[in-house]
Structure formats: C-alpha cells, structure tokens
Scaffold this motif. Structure first.
Motif: not given
Length: 693
Positions: A662-680
């Motif tokens: 689910r988290l990978r789908k969220i990253e694809e939809l929101l164009l973010i990387d939850l491993r990047q501090p700025d995106d988090v």
C-alpha cells in the motif's frame, strides 16, 4: 479651566510668538469648522481649511506637518473621533519634542471628550424633557412637536422633522406633526405602504439612514409624482442632503414612522444619531399610546395625576443618580407589586437581597430577542403556580436586561402598566448612559495600556505604578476576539458584558480589563500556579456561555507569564497571535501561546492557504474517494504511528507486507518517496493540519 481654555493655553505655550487658528472635523462634520482664531492674525494668513481638506494619517501617526499656502499646517488624528488642525502664521517654527506633541494631542483629545460628554448630556436632557412632556401635556400634537423639536436639538445634522401615522380607514401613512415644513404637507401628502423611504420603514420595521443627496434621491425614486409635488411644495427637495427614518411601534404593532431631514446643515448623520432618533420614536409611541389611554379613561382624573407624580419621582431618582436599586424599589412601591430588575450586561439583579427565579441563560432564551412583555408561569415548591411578567429592556437590537413582576390574583391595571413602561424607559436610558460612559473609559484604558507598552525605563515604572502593577510580579495578557456579532449595538453590549464579568471573576488578579472595537484585553498578575489554572478554567467557561447564548463567539488567546513588567508587550503579542490563530480557522475557544507548538510557524497563514496545501498533498487520493479511501486511511495511520511498519500493521490489522504494498501505491500516486526526509515532513505537516482544521 475648561478643555478649550486648557487647549489654547497649551498652544500658546508651544507657539508663543505665532498667531494660530484651530479647526475641528468631528464625526458629525462634513468639513472642517473653525474652533478658535487669533484676533491679530493677518488677513493674508487666514487660509480656509477647504483648500486643505481631510487627510489620512501615514502609518498610524497621530500628527503630521504640512504647508498650506504661506502658512504652516499641523494636523492631529483621532481614530473614530475625527481630526483637528492648527494653522500657524509663517515664522521660524521651532521643533517640538515628542512629549510636547503628545501633550498637544492629548489636549485636543480632552476637548473632544468634553464635547462628546456635553453632547450626550444634551441628549439625556432632551430625552428626559420628552418623557416629562409625555406626562405633563394632554395635547398630543404639542407633545409630538416637542419630541421632534428635541430630536432636532440633539441631532446636529437635522433641521426638519415629520411624523407619519397609519390611517387604517384609507390604508395610507399621513402626516401627524411637522417641524420645518410648510403646512401644505398636512393637507394632501399620503403615502402607500412600501412607498418611498417612510413607506418601506413602516412595512418592514427596519430603520434607514442616508447621508448624501444622491443616496436619498435614489431611495425616494418610487415616490409618486403627486406626493413628490406636495412634498416639494412644502420644502424644496433639491436641497435634501440626508434623511433618517425609524419605525414607531406600540407593543408589537407598528403605527407610524418618524423622519428627520437635512436640508441646509454642514453636519452629517451618524449611526449614533439613528439610535438616538429611535429613542425619540419610542417616546413618540409612548406619547401616542398615553394619549389613547387618556381618551379612553378621561373620567379617571385621579389616576392620571397619580401617573404624573410617579413619573416625576422616577425622573428625579434618575437625575439625582440614586442608583438602579433605588429606582426598582420605587417602582415596586408605586405599583404595589414585587419587582426584580435583572441587569444582563453586568449579570446582577436588584434588589440584591431578593431571590432570582430564573437562571441567566433561561432569561436570555425567554426575552433576549424580544421587546414586548412575556408571561411565564412557574411551578413552586408547594406545587402552586406563580405567574411572572417579564418586561425586556433593549437598546436597538441589544438586550440590556428585564423587569420581572410577580403577579398574584389579578391582572395589572392600566396605571400599573404605564408605571412599569415609564420605569423601563428610565432604566433603559440609565443603562445606555452608563454604557456610553464605559465606552469612553475603555478608550482611556486602551490609551493607557498602549502607553505602557511603548514606555521604557523610569517612564515604564511610573506608568506601571499608575495602573497598580507590581513591578516584579509575574504578568500575563489575555486577548479575546468577539466574532459572529455584526450588529454594532449588540457588539458593544457584549463587550461591556464580558468586561464586567472578567472584572469580578478575576478581581483577585486582574489589573486592567477593557473592551475596544471587537476585542477585550485583560492585564493580570496571577500570584500562584493554581490561580493561573483557575483563570484558564474560567476563560473556557466564558467561551461556553457565549456559545450557548448564540449572540457571539469568543476566540481567546493567553500570553505567557513573564516576570517583571518589561515583557508585558511580549505577552500581549503572544495573546493576540494565539487569538488570531483561532479566529483565522473560524474556531472559538481558549488557546495558550505556549501550547500552540508547531502551529506557531503557521500563525500568519490563512485557512485558504492551509486548505490549499492539504489539497496539494492529498488531492490524488481524493480524486477517486471510493477507490483510494483505504490508501488514505493507511497513510494517516502510518504517520500517526511514527512511520513504524509493525505498529501500523497491528493498528490496521493487516500483514506488514500488505502495508508495504500500500505504501508503494501511495508513493506512486502522491509522487513522493517516504525514505526522503523532505517528503516525510511534508506529509506529516499535511496530516497535522488536517487534524487542526
């Protein structure tokens, strides 16, 4: 020494060798008027202020220098109270210190305050004369003309008046009394309901005010050609520069309208004038009603004489400032009934040693929005019914309080009713007078507080001692916005009620509390942590009470407690920011600046900007709610669990691998990387703002 003499003395000290003229532009004035002129001022040095006109202060300044022809012009600005100007003959104008300028500004302010008090005293005198006229004359035409004349005397912009009454036989409004019009208007002028300004005011009961010729002319566009001709013959309508019209009501029935006109005056109508005119209209309604009562009961001469004696007694009690309790006890004695007066603004009842049968919230629900008596029957301890008659008192749409009559066995007589109505009018005028004086004192308190914030060193200590501040005691500021209150009279009443409540609730620690515009400021020195906690709890209680009444909402900010008086300004800024934080988000309640946390970073962001940021983050998930609702719920849970996969999976009752998918789908939809501090950080902030909004 009166204020004008003091003002002239100050200017002669400031400019000992320069002739000068003083000009004033008060709220009533259309243009500057000459206040004082030196006799030895040369003709060449007497320029008119018409060439200078009105100006606006730069950056909120209180005064500024200009050139006016060959002379020097010094302007003074007074928020909500107008402008003043000094024209000085050309000379080597010496530079004045800021203290000297402040003294000149305060001297003008004192003169304006004296002029305001004098005008209010004249209003009070004329209103009392109107009340006296109601009971001392039998000729209704004379009474009405006196009332119109008194209205013209205390409203400087008006120079003509006209009273219309409804004639049911012809279904028209017809003139009953005039001042300043030719008698021809009596013979032929008849208005349909809804025609022109007077017809509309009679139709909907809403007072109207027009300040310019174009506005007045446009509002009268539907006046019939015949009526226009009759009215124009009585008074040239081309000179009509302004008009005010208020309804005249007897109990719940409108019977006519009272109109004031402006033809040749240089003044301008104000909202306060409209409120005063409504008071005269209320007097007119009483006068008309009393005339009808007299016609119906002409044989009861003794009762009428008694009524006059009662009114005179009430008037004397009011004029001698005997106090509210004395007036209420006199009413009870005159009517031979048990009477209680409930002062809604100060949340007190008179006589103070009597029992109050209603809670304040119940009282407001019963009569807070009414202006006619209400009968209420209560079941007593012995299962007996007790009948109460409640007479609400109001100023415009603002509820001031009510008289409670305990009725036993029989209905009130006509004389008792008239006595109660006269007593209500006296009490209302007394409350309005008290409220007006409070507004002046609030303005003075506001100036004192701002002066304290701007002071430093020894001056700060001197000002603190004047206010009664203990120099080293911890101090804080409370700042409350009053919102959802668009009626000015209701707003003023609510400010007065809140200030009064805080004065006695926080009497142990409050140093200064006042209302100004749409907010209330309190300076307090709580001595212990327990006292501070109790203060916060009482503030929350005030918010709940205001919400229940439905008249207004409170957004209260509480600044930090700082030792010493030097940091009062910082606590004040914090309190305003905390209150503004609530107000910006359309919320009511109490917010301590120290508890805002990360929200301090977004204090200046509007609700629209915050909503736009949230939409930017969550927008892709909201495009198809049915499809992505599960992903949105997963993201919120993941952030709430501090990005812990195991804890999030347990919270959602899913396998951790399902969570990763689910988290990978969220990253694809929101164009973010939850491993990047700025995106988090961006997603965390959006989630936090969702909870706060």
């Amino acid at each position: 020494m009166d204020a004008l003499a003091l003002l002239l003395d100050r200017f002669r000290q400031a400019f000992p060798h320069q002739p000068f003229t003083l000009w004033l532009l008060a709220p009533h004035d259309r243009r500057f008027r000459l206040l004082y002129q030196e006799e030895d001022l040369a003709d060449a040095h007497r320029p008119s202020m018409e060439s200078a006109g009105e100006a606006s202060p730069a950056n909120g300044e209180r005064y500024q220098w200009e050139h006016l022809g060959a002379c020097v012009l010094l302007r003074f600005f007074f928020p909500q109270a107008g402008q003043a100007a000094v024209v000085l003959a050309p000379d080597d104008t010496r530079t004045l210190s800021s203290d000297s300028m402040e003294i000149l500004w305060l001297s003008f302010q004192l003169y304006l305050a004296e002029e305001t008090i004098r005008a209010q005293k004249d209003e009070w005198t004329k209103l009392l004369q109107g009340i006296r006229s109601i009971s001392s004359k039998l000729d209704i035409d004379s009474i009405v003309r006196d009332i119109i004349g008194n209205a013209l005397a205390v409203i400087p912009a008006a120079d003509a008046g006209l009273l219309h009454l409804y004639d049911s036989a012809i279904d028209r409004l017809v003139p009953k009394a005039t001042v300043g019009f030719h008698d021809r208007v009596f013979q032929y002028f008849k208005l349909r309901i809804g025609e022109s300004i007077a017809g509309k005011v009679y139709q909907d009961g809403k007072a109207r005010i027009y300040r310019t010729h174009p506005d007045t002319r446009e509002a009268m566009m539907d006046l019939s050609e015949e009526n226009y001709r009759f009215l124009n013959e009585a008074k040239e309508l081309g000179d009509l520069n302004g008009l005010m019209c208020v309804p005249i009501t007897v109990e719940s029935e409108r019977i006519g309208v009272l109109v004031l006109h402006q033809f040749h005056q240089d003044k301008v109508f104000t909202d306060h004038d409209l409120s005063v005119l409504q008071g005269f209209a209320d007097q007119t309604s009483i006068a008309l009603q009393n005339a009808k009562l007299y016609a119906d009961a002409r044989a009861k001469h003794d009762a009428l004489v008694k009524r006059n004696e009662i009114h005179e007694s009430l008037k004397q009690l009011s004029m001698q400032n005997k106090g509210t309790e004395t007036i209420v006890r006199a009413l009870a004695r005159m009517t031979s009934t048990t009477i209680l007066f409930a002062d809604w603004l100060e949340q007190r009842h008179y006589p103070e040693d009597s029992w109050m049968p209603f809670a304040w919230e119940e009282l407001f629900l019963l009569v807070g929005h009414k202006r006619t008596p209400v009968s209420v029957r209560l079941r007593t301890v012995g299962n007996d019914d007790q009948l109460y008659v409640l007479y609400p008192l109001g100023n415009g749409s603002a509820f001031l309080g009510c008289l409670l009559l305990t009725v036993t066995g029989r209905e009130l007589t006509e004389l008792q009713r008239v006595t109660i109505e006269q007593g209500s009018a006296v009490l209302t005028l007394d409350l309005v007078k008290k409220q007006s004086l409070s507004s002046i004192m609030y303005k003075r308190a506001h100036d004192l507080f701002l002066g304290l914030l701007d002071s430093r060193g020894a001056d700060l200590q001197d000002r603190a001692q004047v206010l009664g501040l203990h120099l080293h005691t911890p101090t804080l500021v409370v700042f409350a916005y009053v919102s959802r209150c668009h009626d000015l009279s209701v707003l003023e009443a609510n400010l007065h009620r809140l200030v009064t409540r805080w004065k006695w609730e926080f009497s142990a620690c409050q140093i200064l509390v006042y209302g100004f515009h749409n907010h209330v400021t309190m300076l307090a020195q709580p001595k212990t942590t327990a006292e501070l906690k109790e203060m916060t709890a009482r503030l929350h209680s005030a918010v709940e009470d205001w919400e229940q009444s439905g008249e207004a909402s409170l957004s209260i900010g509480v600044g930090s407690v700082f030792p010493g008086i030097e940091r009062i300004g910082k606590s004040f800024d914090e309190a305003k920011k905390a209150a503004h934080y609530l107000l910006n988000r359309g919320r009511f309640g109490v917010a301590r600046y120290g508890d805002l946390g990360v929200n301090r970073l977004i204090l200046n962001q509007s609700k629209e900007e915050i909503d736009a940021f949230i939409l930017e983050v969550f927008g892709p998930l909201w495009e198809d709610r049915g499809k992505h609702q599960e992903l949105e719920h997963t993201l919120l849970a993941y952030m709430a669990c501090s990005q812990s996969p195991q804890q999030t999976a347990r919270e959602l009752h899913i396998h951790v691998n399902t969570l990763y998918q689910r988290l990978r789908k969220i990253e694809e939809l929101l164009l973010i990387d939850l491993r990047q501090p700025d995106d988090v950080l961006k997603v965390q902030l959006a989630c936090h703002l969702r909870r706060e909004s």
